[in-house]
Design a protein around this motif. Structure first.
Motif, mmCIF file in Angstrom:
data_model
loop_
_atom_site.group_PDB
_atom_site.id
_atom_site.type_symbol
_atom_site.label_atom_id
_atom_site.label_comp_id
_atom_site.label_asym_id
_atom_site.label_seq_id
_atom_site.Cartn_x
_atom_site.Cartn_y
_atom_site.Cartn_z
ATOM 1 N N CYS A 203 0.823 -1.209 0.000
ATOM 2 C CA CYS A 203 0.000 0.000 0.000
ATOM 3 C C CYS A 203 0.858 1.259 0.000
ATOM 4 O O CYS A 203 0.516 2.251 -0.655
ATOM 5 C CB CYS A 203 -0.943 -0.010 1.206
ATOM 6 S SG CYS A 203 -2.256 -1.243 1.118
ATOM 7 N N ILE A 204 1.973 1.230 0.734
ATOM 8 C CA ILE A 204 2.869 2.387 0.733
ATOM 9 C C ILE A 204 3.428 2.612 -0.671
ATOM 10 O O ILE A 204 3.491 3.748 -1.160
ATOM 11 C CB ILE A 204 4.014 2.194 1.739
ATOM 12 C CG1 ILE A 204 3.467 2.248 3.169
ATOM 13 C CG2 ILE A 204 5.097 3.265 1.559
ATOM 14 C CD1 ILE A 204 4.492 1.900 4.229
ATOM 15 N N ALA A 205 3.832 1.519 -1.328
ATOM 16 C CA ALA A 205 4.366 1.632 -2.685
ATOM 17 C C ALA A 205 3.318 2.196 -3.641
ATOM 18 O O ALA A 205 3.624 3.037 -4.501
ATOM 19 C CB ALA A 205 4.856 0.268 -3.175
ATOM 20 N N VAL A 206 2.064 1.758 -3.497
ATOM 21 C CA VAL A 206 0.996 2.253 -4.370
ATOM 22 C C VAL A 206 0.731 3.734 -4.106
ATOM 23 O O VAL A 206 0.602 4.541 -5.040
ATOM 24 C CB VAL A 206 -0.292 1.426 -4.170
ATOM 25 C CG1 VAL A 206 -1.469 2.080 -4.880
ATOM 26 C CG2 VAL A 206 -0.089 0.003 -4.680
ATOM 27 N N ILE A 207 0.654 4.107 -2.825
ATOM 28 C CA ILE A 207 0.365 5.507 -2.476
ATOM 29 C C ILE A 207 1.474 6.426 -2.976
ATOM 30 O O ILE A 207 1.225 7.453 -3.621
ATOM 31 C CB ILE A 207 0.188 5.649 -0.950
ATOM 32 C CG1 ILE A 207 -1.095 4.928 -0.499
ATOM 33 C CG2 ILE A 207 0.124 7.125 -0.547
ATOM 34 C CD1 ILE A 207 -1.232 4.799 1.009
ATOM 35 N N LEU A 208 2.722 6.071 -2.703
ATOM 36 C CA LEU A 208 3.835 6.893 -3.170
ATOM 37 C C LEU A 208 3.954 6.853 -4.685
ATOM 38 O O LEU A 208 4.381 7.828 -5.312
ATOM 39 C CB LEU A 208 5.140 6.425 -2.526
ATOM 40 C CG LEU A 208 5.280 6.646 -1.014
ATOM 41 C CD1 LEU A 208 6.625 6.120 -0.524
ATOM 42 C CD2 LEU A 208 5.153 8.124 -0.663
ATOM 43 N N GLY A 209 3.578 5.718 -5.273
ATOM 44 C CA GLY A 209 3.681 5.573 -6.716
ATOM 45 C C GLY A 209 2.785 6.536 -7.488
ATOM 46 O O GLY A 209 3.028 6.796 -8.671
ATOM 47 N N ALA A 212 4.869 9.153 -8.776
ATOM 48 C CA ALA A 212 6.063 8.703 -9.498
ATOM 49 C C ALA A 212 6.314 9.423 -10.821
ATOM 50 O O ALA A 212 7.464 9.725 -11.151
ATOM 51 C CB ALA A 212 5.981 7.188 -9.723
ATOM 52 N N PRO A 213 5.266 9.740 -11.621
ATOM 53 C CA PRO A 213 5.550 10.424 -12.898
ATOM 54 C C PRO A 213 6.282 11.752 -12.730
ATOM 55 O O PRO A 213 6.960 12.202 -13.659
ATOM 56 C CB PRO A 213 4.143 10.630 -13.490
ATOM 57 C CG PRO A 213 3.313 9.550 -12.872
ATOM 58 C CD PRO A 213 3.841 9.392 -11.485
ATOM 59 N N TRP A 214 6.150 12.366 -11.576
ATOM 60 C CA TRP A 214 6.777 13.667 -11.344
ATOM 61 C C TRP A 214 8.020 13.594 -10.461
ATOM 62 O O TRP A 214 8.931 14.396 -10.616
ATOM 63 C CB TRP A 214 5.774 14.629 -10.709
ATOM 64 C CG TRP A 214 4.560 14.839 -11.544
ATOM 65 C CD1 TRP A 214 4.407 15.726 -12.583
ATOM 66 C CD2 TRP A 214 3.327 14.132 -11.454
ATOM 67 N NE1 TRP A 214 3.155 15.619 -13.131
ATOM 68 C CE2 TRP A 214 2.463 14.647 -12.465
ATOM 69 C CE3 TRP A 214 2.856 13.115 -10.621
ATOM 70 C CZ2 TRP A 214 1.164 14.166 -12.640
ATOM 71 C CZ3 TRP A 214 1.568 12.641 -10.801
ATOM 72 C CH2 TRP A 214 0.735 13.161 -11.815
ATOM 73 N N LEU A 215 8.075 12.621 -9.536
ATOM 74 C CA LEU A 215 9.144 12.619 -8.543
ATOM 75 C C LEU A 215 10.122 11.452 -8.651
ATOM 76 O O LEU A 215 11.265 11.561 -8.207
ATOM 77 C CB LEU A 215 8.543 12.617 -7.124
ATOM 78 C CG LEU A 215 7.647 13.810 -6.763
ATOM 79 C CD1 LEU A 215 7.097 13.649 -5.351
ATOM 80 C CD2 LEU A 215 8.427 15.113 -6.877
ATOM 81 N N ALA A 216 9.700 10.336 -9.228
ATOM 82 C CA ALA A 216 10.544 9.136 -9.231
ATOM 83 C C ALA A 216 11.717 9.287 -10.196
ATOM 84 O O ALA A 216 11.587 9.865 -11.273
ATOM 85 C CB ALA A 216 9.720 7.905 -9.600
ATOM 86 N N VAL A 217 12.854 8.751 -9.770
ATOM 87 C CA VAL A 217 14.036 8.672 -10.634
ATOM 88 C C VAL A 217 14.587 7.256 -10.538
ATOM 89 O O VAL A 217 14.383 6.563 -9.541
ATOM 90 C CB VAL A 217 15.122 9.691 -10.217
ATOM 91 C CG1 VAL A 217 14.615 11.113 -10.363
ATOM 92 C CG2 VAL A 217 15.602 9.427 -8.789
ATOM 93 N N ALA A 218 15.254 6.825 -11.594
ATOM 94 C CA ALA A 218 15.879 5.508 -11.585
ATOM 95 C C ALA A 218 17.008 5.487 -10.564
ATOM 96 O O ALA A 218 17.822 6.414 -10.506
ATOM 97 C CB ALA A 218 16.402 5.161 -12.975
ATOM 98 N N LEU A 219 17.044 4.430 -9.772
ATOM 99 C CA LEU A 219 18.082 4.314 -8.754
ATOM 100 C C LEU A 219 19.410 3.956 -9.426
ATOM 101 O O LEU A 219 19.462 3.061 -10.277
ATOM 102 C CB LEU A 219 17.697 3.227 -7.750
ATOM 103 C CG LEU A 219 18.288 3.326 -6.350
ATOM 104 C CD1 LEU A 219 17.783 4.577 -5.646
ATOM 105 C CD2 LEU A 219 17.905 2.082 -5.545
#
Length: 309
Positions: A203-209, A212-219
């Motif tokens: 659920c945390i992954a889904v909520i934060l996800g 993702a289109p605006w904040l996520a970056v490849a590790l």
């Protein structure tokens, strides 16, 4: 039953309190190492990406464990409880690790110890429990400890603003963690630990996800092993702590929680070259004293059912 021996409801065998105490102490050590590793990840890629990717990795690991054992599909109300607690835990994780990146490790851990005091106050507000005299004294001791730590920050002008923002973030996380303790006890009545770990991280992954289109970056490739290690430390620490609390009374195990402060001092010095001010030591001691008083007032709320960070 003698207080020196507790019969495990899971195994049916008599277990000396010393064994769960040692297991709980090991769990605290693993979780303290996880905090130090998380701090370095947050500094490298930011709190959002660190928590997002860790939740995804933890979901895969917990999902494998859940699939391998006996399982049943949780009912809709239970899923709702999983989602609610995940939202609260998400706030705890983001605010705590954001603050951790701006504070010495020992200072952040010392401040986080006030969470059981908030749990006692929230229990009175949300559950209608009567606030006992011990809880009042515990809260006063905790407030005094936080005030002393804050006073020490004002003495370091070069970092006072950043430190105050970090302190505010950690204190916000402890308020929500106190609420998390109440939700965790409701959750423990309707779900098994592996199921809780799976759906909490999912659920945390889904909520934060959603962001993702605006904040996520490849590790970066060199950080993936580090991230997997963080997830393993977190899950192992939670499992060992749950094992210990199932086999010994809280009065034996609660004091081991505060060994995290010692590990934070050592790990902060070794990995980040952090020094611990006397105000941090004094404030943390007052907060710990308040928590021990709180444990006498209401042991079930003073004990963490599991570590979420």
């Amino acid at each position: 039953m003698s207080p020196a021996v507790k019969t495990s409801s899971l195994t049916g065998a008599a277990v000396s309190p010393m064994i769960p105490v040692l297991v709980c102490a090991l769990a605290i050590f693993l979780l303290s190492g996880m905090d130090a590793a998380m701090k370095s990840l947050v500094i490298a890629v930011g709190v959002y990406n660190t928590v997002l990717w860790r939740s995804m990795v933890s979901t895969l690991i917990a999902g494998a464990a859940w699939s391998a054992g006996p399982r049943s599909k949780p009912a809709l109300p239970v899923l709702g409880l999983h989602a609610l607690r995940a939202a609260v835990v998400g706030i705890v994780l983001v605010s705590f690790f954001w603050g951790l990146a701006r504070l010495p490790l020992a200072e952040a851990i010392g401040l986080s110890f006030v969470a059981p005091l908030f749990a006692l106050l929230l229990a009175a507000l949300l559950l209608g429990e009567r606030i006992k005299r011990q809880a009042v004294w515990a809260s006063l001791a905790g407030i005094a400890g936080v005030a002393i730590i804050l006073a020490g920050q004002f003495g370091a002008a070069s970092r006072s603003q950043d430190a105050l923002l970090g302190t505010a973030a950690v204190l916000v996380s402890t308020v929500f963690y106190g609420y998390n303790l109440i939700l965790a006890r409701r959750q423990a009545l309707v779900a098994k630990p592996v199921e809780i770990l799976l759906f909490q991280n999912l659920c945390i992954a889904v909520i934060l996800g959603l962001a993702a289109p605006w904040l996520a970056v490849a590790l970066p490739r060199d950080l993936w092993l580090h991230l997997v290690g963080v997830a393993m430390l977190s899950l192992a620490g939670q499992f060992l702590m749950s094992w210990a609390y199932a086999r010994a009374e809280a009065q034996y195990l609660i004091p081991t929680e505060y060994s995290a402060f010692i590990w934070a001092i050592a790990l902060g010095w070794f990995f980040f070259g952090e020094e611990v001010a006397w105000t941090t030591l004094t404030g943390a001691c007052l907060i710990v004293a308040g928590c021990l008083i709180a444990a006498r007032a209401n042991p079930k709320l003073a004990e963490p059912i599991e570590a979420v960070v």
